[in-house]
Design a protein around this motif. Structure first.
Motif, PDB file in Angstrom:
ATOM      1  N   LEU A   1      22.008   3.544  -1.569  1.00  0.00           N
ATOM      2  CA  LEU A   1      21.968   2.367  -0.699  1.00  0.00           C
ATOM      3  C   LEU A   1      21.573   1.120  -1.492  1.00  0.00           C
ATOM      4  O   LEU A   1      22.109   0.027  -1.265  1.00  0.00           O
ATOM      5  CB  LEU A   1      20.980   2.593   0.442  1.00  0.00           C
ATOM      6  CG  LEU A   1      21.418   3.617   1.504  1.00  0.00           C
ATOM      7  CD1 LEU A   1      20.237   3.997   2.386  1.00  0.00           C
ATOM      8  CD2 LEU A   1      22.558   3.064   2.356  1.00  0.00           C
ATOM      9  N   GLY A   2      20.643   1.284  -2.433  1.00  0.00           N
ATOM     10  CA  GLY A   2      20.243   0.159  -3.260  1.00  0.00           C
ATOM     11  C   GLY A   2      21.387  -0.355  -4.118  1.00  0.00           C
ATOM     12  O   GLY A   2      21.567  -1.570  -4.282  1.00  0.00           O
TER      13      GLY A   2
ATOM     14  N   THR B   1      23.755  -2.239  -1.933  1.00  0.00           N
ATOM     15  CA  THR B   1      23.186  -3.550  -1.603  1.00  0.00           C
ATOM     16  C   THR B   1      23.469  -4.555  -2.710  1.00  0.00           C
ATOM     17  O   THR B   1      23.854  -5.706  -2.455  1.00  0.00           O
ATOM     18  CB  THR B   1      21.666  -3.436  -1.388  1.00  0.00           C
ATOM     19  OG1 THR B   1      21.415  -2.556  -0.293  1.00  0.00           O
ATOM     20  CG2 THR B   1      21.051  -4.787  -1.087  1.00  0.00           C
TER      21      THR B   1
ATOM     22  N   LEU C   1      25.601  -8.090  -2.325  1.00  0.00           N
ATOM     23  CA  LEU C   1      24.952  -9.388  -2.530  1.00  0.00           C
ATOM     24  C   LEU C   1      25.646 -10.258  -3.567  1.00  0.00           C
ATOM     25  O   LEU C   1      25.338 -11.447  -3.670  1.00  0.00           O
ATOM     26  CB  LEU C   1      23.488  -9.175  -2.937  1.00  0.00           C
ATOM     27  CG  LEU C   1      22.539  -8.739  -1.814  1.00  0.00           C
ATOM     28  CD1 LEU C   1      21.137  -8.519  -2.356  1.00  0.00           C
ATOM     29  CD2 LEU C   1      22.515  -9.772  -0.689  1.00  0.00           C
TER      30      LEU C   1
ATOM     31  N   THR D   1      29.405 -10.820   3.583  1.00  0.00           N
ATOM     32  CA  THR D   1      28.682  -9.608   3.960  1.00  0.00           C
ATOM     33  C   THR D   1      29.401  -8.872   5.081  1.00  0.00           C
ATOM     34  O   THR D   1      29.476  -7.640   5.090  1.00  0.00           O
ATOM     35  CB  THR D   1      27.246  -9.959   4.415  1.00  0.00           C
ATOM     36  OG1 THR D   1      26.578 -10.657   3.370  1.00  0.00           O
ATOM     37  CG2 THR D   1      26.466  -8.695   4.753  1.00  0.00           C
TER      38      THR D   1
ATOM     39  N   MET E   1      20.963  -0.825   6.274  1.00  0.00           N
ATOM     40  CA  MET E   1      21.130  -1.452   4.969  1.00  0.00           C
ATOM     41  C   MET E   1      21.958  -2.722   5.072  1.00  0.00           C
ATOM     42  O   MET E   1      21.652  -3.739   4.432  1.00  0.00           O
ATOM     43  CB  MET E   1      21.788  -0.467   4.004  1.00  0.00           C
ATOM     44  CG  MET E   1      21.951  -0.998   2.579  1.00  0.00           C
ATOM     45  SD  MET E   1      23.474  -1.958   2.346  1.00  0.00           S
ATOM     46  CE  MET E   1      24.690  -0.663   2.242  1.00  0.00           C
ATOM     47  N   LEU E   2      23.006  -2.678   5.888  1.00  0.00           N
ATOM     48  CA  LEU E   2      23.870  -3.854   6.043  1.00  0.00           C
ATOM     49  C   LEU E   2      23.134  -4.991   6.744  1.00  0.00           C
ATOM     50  O   LEU E   2      23.325  -6.166   6.401  1.00  0.00           O
ATOM     51  CB  LEU E   2      25.129  -3.463   6.820  1.00  0.00           C
ATOM     52  CG  LEU E   2      26.066  -2.502   6.071  1.00  0.00           C
ATOM     53  CD1 LEU E   2      27.163  -2.001   7.001  1.00  0.00           C
ATOM     54  CD2 LEU E   2      26.673  -3.181   4.856  1.00  0.00           C
TER      55      LEU E   2
ATOM     56  N   SER F   1      20.934  -6.461   4.156  1.00  0.00           N
ATOM     57  CA  SER F   1      21.729  -7.200   3.172  1.00  0.00           C
ATOM     58  C   SER F   1      22.186  -8.545   3.724  1.00  0.00           C
ATOM     59  O   SER F   1      22.196  -9.556   3.007  1.00  0.00           O
ATOM     60  CB  SER F   1      22.945  -6.373   2.747  1.00  0.00           C
ATOM     61  OG  SER F   1      22.546  -5.187   2.103  1.00  0.00           O
TER      62      SER F   1
ATOM     63  N   ASP G   1      19.266 -10.737   3.574  1.00  0.00           N
ATOM     64  CA  ASP G   1      18.951 -11.055   2.174  1.00  0.00           C
ATOM     65  C   ASP G   1      19.908 -12.111   1.634  1.00  0.00           C
ATOM     66  O   ASP G   1      19.498 -13.060   0.946  1.00  0.00           O
ATOM     67  CB  ASP G   1      19.038  -9.784   1.329  1.00  0.00           C
ATOM     68  CG  ASP G   1      18.306  -9.923   0.002  1.00  0.00           C
ATOM     69  OD1 ASP G   1      17.639 -10.956  -0.222  1.00  0.00           O
ATOM     70  OD2 ASP G   1      18.399  -8.998  -0.821  1.00  0.00           O
TER      71      ASP G   1
ATOM     72  N   TRP H   1      13.774   0.857   5.218  1.00  0.00           N
ATOM     73  CA  TRP H   1      14.872  -0.094   5.358  1.00  0.00           C
ATOM     74  C   TRP H   1      14.654  -1.036   6.544  1.00  0.00           C
ATOM     75  O   TRP H   1      15.077  -2.192   6.513  1.00  0.00           O
ATOM     76  CB  TRP H   1      16.211   0.636   5.467  1.00  0.00           C
ATOM     77  CG  TRP H   1      16.695   1.027   4.105  1.00  0.00           C
ATOM     78  CD1 TRP H   1      16.588   2.234   3.499  1.00  0.00           C
ATOM     79  CD2 TRP H   1      17.313   0.152   3.152  1.00  0.00           C
ATOM     80  NE1 TRP H   1      17.105   2.185   2.227  1.00  0.00           N
ATOM     81  CE2 TRP H   1      17.557   0.928   1.988  1.00  0.00           C
ATOM     82  CE3 TRP H   1      17.688  -1.175   3.164  1.00  0.00           C
ATOM     83  CZ2 TRP H   1      18.161   0.389   0.850  1.00  0.00           C
ATOM     84  CZ3 TRP H   1      18.288  -1.720   2.042  1.00  0.00           C
ATOM     85  CH2 TRP H   1      18.516  -0.952   0.901  1.00  0.00           C
TER      86      TRP H   1
ATOM     87  N   ASN I   1      13.264  -9.552   4.996  1.00  0.00           N
ATOM     88  CA  ASN I   1      14.349 -10.495   4.696  1.00  0.00           C
ATOM     89  C   ASN I   1      14.602 -11.452   5.858  1.00  0.00           C
ATOM     90  O   ASN I   1      14.881 -12.640   5.646  1.00  0.00           O
ATOM     91  CB  ASN I   1      15.630  -9.728   4.358  1.00  0.00           C
ATOM     92  CG  ASN I   1      15.570  -9.060   2.989  1.00  0.00           C
ATOM     93  OD1 ASN I   1      14.790  -9.468   2.130  1.00  0.00           O
ATOM     94  ND2 ASN I   1      16.388  -8.044   2.785  1.00  0.00           N
TER      95      ASN I   1
END
Length: 427
Positions: free
Chosen positions: A260-261, A264, A268, A306, A341-342, A345, A348, A395, A402
């Motif tokens: 997942l990282g 991400t 980004l 995104t 995660m989305l 992101s 972020d 998460w 964020n």
């Protein structure tokens, strides 16, 4: 607004492509090392744990030059005195990064990294330290090109560096191991800096050279550049703590977090390229409305990027996670956590636009304070959250942090942009 969006998008595309080509080069190096030897790959991972944040901090410091040169877009030669001052600052920042890279063997040994892995590093720290100095010696040429609206040479610079690192890695790693990686990295940096500085020389019409240090002017640059570099380090440090906290859960969840990282980071790229493209527009704004219009356009483009990536990932099911792992359980966890995660992101990417917009206003110190507050709380909560709610809770915490930064940085940008055109920005 439409004209502003088109202008930012036109500048962002070459930056996006240059970032992607750079990532391809790194992936090829990692793949070649993985086929060479496991100990060699482990040693490279130890090296990148320091090299990546050190490089990112140097890049962040160089990016802080943009608001000082962007107003000279119509008369590039007028920016030469600023660029001479910048070369002194970038040399100091690059030296600090190089010293951090040179300390890796000692740090690794103190941290309990196996002796055979530390010994495998060999001359790599020296070669990578030289590479970092080469990057800094460029004086932020790519940043200046972006500030002048010349994104295409930045892409050529990235392509030159990527071609060199891939060719050298394939040719040198089998016989030389990590020493070959170091040589490849150094030659790649030389190629990229040469191309970008030749392009800048054509834009300026004169040679930058190296003037006598003007301490007051260098200090003005540092007040914007150094907080930006510190913000990058805080983010890397915070993400490192999050990764550590994920590792305290279980092996499968830790692996899912790693995937997942990585995803991400890929998502980004679009937001960061848009934010960089918008920075000069904010710096050149003559009124609060113009600055806010550029910032708003960048935020919309970042969210759109995104959104496209999110749709592609959600529609792909476990096809994308399958590229990273063969473990069905890990893939299942990744797919289940994709929406979180989305969301993290998207927040972020939006806060990155606001933060880089503050740099355009020469208020990166304000962004640093917001980041220290947001990520400070996240770091304090990471391990307890992981213990109580696992990586799903982590998460959620990242998404909340964020989102909080979106509010803080957005409010800060609105407040500081009110001064545009009324008093000298940064005064």
């Amino acid at each position: 607004m439409t004209r502003v969006i088109k202008g930012i998008l036109r500048a962002a595309v070459p930056l996006f492509l240059s970032m992607v080509t750079g990532m391809v080069g790194t992936l090829v190096v990692t793949a070649v090392l993985g086929r060479h030897d496991t100990v060699t790959l482990a040693a490279f991972a130890v090296m990148t744990a320091v090299l990546t944040p050190a490089t990112a901090a140097v890049v962040g410091a160089l990016r802080g030059l943009s608001p000082f040169v962007a107003p000279h877009r119509d008369d590039p030669a007028a920016a030469v005195p600023v660029l001479r001052d910048a070369r002194w600052l970038t040399f100091l920042v690059g030296t600090a990064g190089a010293l951090a890279v040179l300390a890796v063997p000692a740090l690794a040994g103190a941290a309990g990294v196996p002796g055979e892995v530390v010994a495998e590093l060999g001359p790599l720290p020296y070669l990578l330290a030289l590479s970092l100095l080469v990057h800094a010696s460029g004086g932020g040429a790519t940043t200046v090109l972006v500030a002048f609206g010349r994104g295409r040479p930045v892409l050529w610079s990235s392509l030159a560096g990527t071609a060199v690192i891939i060719g050298c890695a394939v040719a040198l790693v089998p016989p030389l191991g990590l020493t070959g990686v170091g040589i490849a990295w150094l030659l790649s940096g030389l190629a990229a800096v040469t191309v970008s500085n030749l392009a800048l020389r054509r834009v300026l019409g004169v040679r930058v050279g190296q003037g006598r240090p003007r301490v007051a002017e260098i200090a003005r640059l540092a007040r914007v550049s150094l907080p930006l570099a510190a913000t990058v380090l805080i983010k890397f440090g915070g993400l490192g703590v999050i990764t550590f906290a994920a590792g305290t859960t279980n092996t499968r969840d830790a692996a899912a977090h790693a995937v997942l990282g990585t995803l991400t980071g890929l998502i980004l790229v679009a937001s960061v390229s848009v934010a960089q493209a918008a920075l000069p527009e904010v710096a050149r704004a003559g009124t609060p409305a113009e600055a806010r219009r550029a910032n708003r356009a960048a935020a919309l483009l970042a969210l759109a990027g995104t959104g496209v990536a999110a749709l592609a990932l959600l529609l792909s099911g476990d096809a994308v996670p399958s590229l990273f792992t063969d473990d069905a359980g890990v893939r299942e966890r990744v797919v289940a956590l994709l929406p979180l995660m989305l969301l993290a992101s998207a927040a972020d990417g939006t806060q990155a636009v606001q933060g880089i917009g503050l740099t355009g206003l020469k208020r990166s110190a304000a962004s640093l304070r917001y980041f220290a507050a947001g990520y400070g709380l996240l770091v304090l909560a990471a391990v307890p959250v992981a213990a109580g709610w696992g990586i799903a809770g982590l998460w959620v915490a990242v998404a909340v942090a964020n989102a909080g930064l979106v509010v803080l940085q957005g409010t800060g940008f609105h407040r500081h942009s009110a001064r545009v055109g009324r008093v000298p920005v940064g005064a």
